[in-house]
Write a protein that holds these residues in place. Structure first.
Motif, PDB file in Angstrom:
ATOM      1  N   UNK A 181       0.834  -1.205   0.000  1.00 24.61           N
ATOM      2  CA  UNK A 181       0.000   0.000   0.000  1.00 24.61           C
ATOM      3  C   UNK A 181       0.871   1.259   0.000  1.00 24.61           C
ATOM      4  N   UNK A 182       1.969   1.230   0.751  1.00 17.66           N
ATOM      5  CA  UNK A 182       2.892   2.363   0.757  1.00 17.66           C
ATOM      6  C   UNK A 182       3.484   2.582  -0.626  1.00 17.66           C
ATOM      7  N   UNK A 183       3.787   1.501  -1.312  1.00 10.04           N
ATOM      8  CA  UNK A 183       4.322   1.605  -2.676  1.00 10.04           C
ATOM      9  C   UNK A 183       3.294   2.245  -3.599  1.00 10.04           C
ATOM     10  N   UNK A 184       2.045   1.839  -3.453  1.00  8.62           N
ATOM     11  CA  UNK A 184       0.979   2.388  -4.305  1.00  8.62           C
ATOM     12  C   UNK A 184       0.848   3.896  -4.107  1.00  8.62           C
ATOM     13  N   UNK A 185       0.876   4.333  -2.847  1.00  4.96           N
ATOM     14  CA  UNK A 185       0.749   5.757  -2.546  1.00  4.96           C
ATOM     15  C   UNK A 185       1.952   6.525  -3.094  1.00  4.96           C
ATOM     16  N   UNK A 186       3.151   6.009  -2.855  1.00  2.92           N
ATOM     17  CA  UNK A 186       4.357   6.683  -3.320  1.00  2.92           C
ATOM     18  C   UNK A 186       4.413   6.741  -4.842  1.00  2.92           C
ATOM     19  N   UNK A 187       3.968   5.674  -5.500  1.00  2.03           N
ATOM     20  CA  UNK A 187       3.956   5.634  -6.964  1.00  2.03           C
ATOM     21  C   UNK A 187       3.079   6.763  -7.516  1.00  2.03           C
ATOM     22  N   UNK A 188       1.904   6.933  -6.926  1.00  4.53           N
ATOM     23  CA  UNK A 188       1.007   8.001  -7.365  1.00  4.53           C
ATOM     24  C   UNK A 188       1.601   9.378  -7.136  1.00  4.53           C
ATOM     25  N   UNK A 189       2.272   9.564  -5.984  1.00  3.02           N
ATOM     26  CA  UNK A 189       2.866  10.862  -5.675  1.00  3.02           C
ATOM     27  C   UNK A 189       4.011  11.203  -6.628  1.00  3.02           C
ATOM     28  N   UNK A 190       4.813  10.207  -6.977  1.00 10.36           N
ATOM     29  CA  UNK A 190       5.962  10.441  -7.863  1.00 10.36           C
ATOM     30  C   UNK A 190       5.514  10.842  -9.260  1.00 10.36           C
ATOM     31  N   UNK A 191       4.487  10.175  -9.780  1.00 10.13           N
ATOM     32  CA  UNK A 191       4.126  10.347 -11.184  1.00 10.13           C
ATOM     33  C   UNK A 191       2.973  11.313 -11.440  1.00 10.13           C
ATOM     34  N   UNK A 240      10.722   3.903   0.356  1.00  6.17           N
ATOM     35  CA  UNK A 240       9.752   3.377  -0.597  1.00  6.17           C
ATOM     36  C   UNK A 240       9.948   4.035  -1.959  1.00  6.17           C
ATOM     37  N   UNK A 241      10.176   5.331  -1.989  1.00  6.81           N
ATOM     38  CA  UNK A 241      10.404   6.049  -3.248  1.00  6.81           C
ATOM     39  C   UNK A 241      11.690   5.561  -3.915  1.00  6.81           C
ATOM     40  N   UNK A 242      12.715   5.329  -3.102  1.00  7.38           N
ATOM     41  CA  UNK A 242      13.965   4.826  -3.663  1.00  7.38           C
ATOM     42  C   UNK A 242      13.756   3.461  -4.302  1.00  7.38           C
ATOM     43  N   UNK A 243      12.977   2.615  -3.650  1.00  7.30           N
ATOM     44  CA  UNK A 243      12.651   1.300  -4.201  1.00  7.30           C
ATOM     45  C   UNK A 243      11.977   1.439  -5.566  1.00  7.30           C
ATOM     46  N   UNK A 244      11.016   2.340  -5.642  1.00  4.21           N
ATOM     47  CA  UNK A 244      10.276   2.537  -6.888  1.00  4.21           C
ATOM     48  C   UNK A 244      11.155   3.123  -7.990  1.00  4.21           C
ATOM     49  N   UNK A 271      15.193  11.452 -16.145  1.00  2.00           N
ATOM     50  CA  UNK A 271      14.237  11.745 -17.207  1.00  2.00           C
ATOM     51  C   UNK A 271      13.229  10.602 -17.282  1.00  2.00           C
ATOM     52  N   UNK A 272      11.939  10.951 -17.292  1.00  2.00           N
ATOM     53  CA  UNK A 272      10.881   9.955 -17.436  1.00  2.00           C
ATOM     54  C   UNK A 272      10.692   9.645 -18.912  1.00  2.00           C
ATOM     55  N   UNK A 273      11.074   8.434 -19.320  1.00  2.00           N
ATOM     56  CA  UNK A 273      10.971   8.042 -20.724  1.00  2.00           C
ATOM     57  C   UNK A 273       9.570   7.556 -21.067  1.00  2.00           C
ATOM     58  N   UNK A 274       8.952   6.900 -20.093  1.00  4.92           N
ATOM     59  CA  UNK A 274       7.614   6.339 -20.307  1.00  4.92           C
ATOM     60  C   UNK A 274       6.996   6.073 -18.947  1.00  4.92           C
ATOM     61  N   UNK A 275       5.699   6.315 -18.827  1.00  3.15           N
ATOM     62  CA  UNK A 275       5.032   6.050 -17.553  1.00  3.15           C
ATOM     63  C   UNK A 275       4.728   4.559 -17.426  1.00  3.15           C
ATOM     64  N   UNK A 276       5.226   3.917 -16.363  1.00  3.28           N
ATOM     65  CA  UNK A 276       4.952   2.492 -16.184  1.00  3.28           C
ATOM     66  C   UNK A 276       3.550   2.245 -15.636  1.00  3.28           C
ATOM     67  N   UNK A 277       3.081   1.020 -15.811  1.00  2.00           N
ATOM     68  CA  UNK A 277       1.855   0.549 -15.158  1.00  2.00           C
ATOM     69  C   UNK A 277       2.292  -0.135 -13.875  1.00  2.00           C
ATOM     70  N   UNK A 278       1.780   0.315 -12.747  1.00  2.00           N
ATOM     71  CA  UNK A 278       2.262  -0.188 -11.463  1.00  2.00           C
ATOM     72  C   UNK A 278       2.141  -1.702 -11.365  1.00  2.00           C
TER      73      UNK A 278
END
Length: 273
Positions: free
Chosen positions: A66-76, A97-101, A119-126
């Motif tokens: 769940x922490x990963x899901x929240x951090x993923x949304x915040x980053x992107x 958690x952000x470092x992991x992602x 640089x963000x080359x492409x947005x991943x699907x979590x």
């Protein structure tokens, strides 16, 4: 009773703190120790979506996902494809958690480094992103068998060897202890300061009890017996209570320390304050 031990981060800080304490008339000594630590981690690796399906009912893993899901949304959420960001923009409260992602996205080619920026080359699907979860083994003790069946995890062991630096305060007078802690605030680690505070309170309280009993009892065995009948010594404030426990062997050592510091004289079974 352990002396007040204040841990500092460097030899320079250790020597500086010792000098300041000495200038204030507070007895102290420096100590250097090489210490080692072994820690074991359970490592779970897989695509995020698959891990979510398998984690049902395993609370520690569910919480981490769940922490990963929240951090993923915040980053992107405000990061567009082709845009670069400095690392300082990407880290917040959940840095690990952000470092992991970010590591996972770099490994799978969604990010690349360019002139010290990402640089963000492409947005991943979590759900399709491969992530690695790491847990101290003691956090999962009750679930190890199930985790082994569900995830087929790996294990990482880390061995750390380091030099640690301490200043030991050799005082039991409450005012001197408080002065020492005040001086140490600029040098000692927060954890060792908190521990030393309670050590100081306990040592000063025990010493005060010994001095009071030494006025009444002139034989060491009688003083120790009287002190043991008072265990635990208790300090109460409006919101807190501290219970101080001790055994006879510890009291014997404490009396020797008080004698070394000049507070008591002990000869055979005779004792003088």
């Amino acid at each position: 009773m352990t002396r007040l031990r204040l841990e500092v981060l460097s030899k320079e800080d250790m020597n500086a703190l010792s000098r300041e304490l000495s200038r204030a008339g507070i007895m102290n000594r420096t100590r250097e120790e090489s210490t080692s630590e072994i820690r074991h981690y359970i490592v779970i690796r897989g695509k995020y979506g698959e891990l979510v399906e398998k984690a049902s009912g395993i609370l520690a893993v569910e919480d981490e996902l769940e922490e990963i899901k929240v951090a993923f949304g915040e980053i992107l959420e405000d990061w567009e494809t082709g845009e670069s960001k400095d690392l300082s923009e990407l880290f917040g409260d959940s840095d690990l958690t952000r470092l992991l992602l970010i590591t996972a996205m770099m490994e799978e080619g969604f990010l690349e480094e360019e002139d010290g920026r990402l640089v963000l080359l492409e947005k991943p699907v979590l759900d399709e992103l491969t992530v690695e979860l790491r847990f101290p083994i003691e956090e999962l003790e009750d679930e190890l068998e199930r985790i082994d069946e569900v995830f087929n995890p790996g294990m990482v062991t880390e061995f750390t060897l380091e030099k640690r630096y301490y200043v030991e305060v050799m005082e039991v007078d409450r005012e001197l202890v408080e002065s020492a802690l005040g001086i140490a605030e600029d040098y000692a680690t927060e954890e060792s300061l908190v521990e030393a505070m309670f050590q100081g309170i306990a040592r000063a309280t025990l010493a005060e009890a010994v001095f009071q009993l030494a006025e009444k009892y002139k034989k060491k065995n009688e003083l120790i017996e009287a002190l043991m009948s008072m265990e635990p010594l208790t300090i109460e404030t409006e919101r807190e209570r501290i219970n101080i426990y001790f055994d006879e062997d510890a009291v014997e050592d404490f009396l020797k320390e008080l004698q070394t510091l000049g507070y008591l004289k002990v000869k055979g079974n005779r004792i003088w304050a």
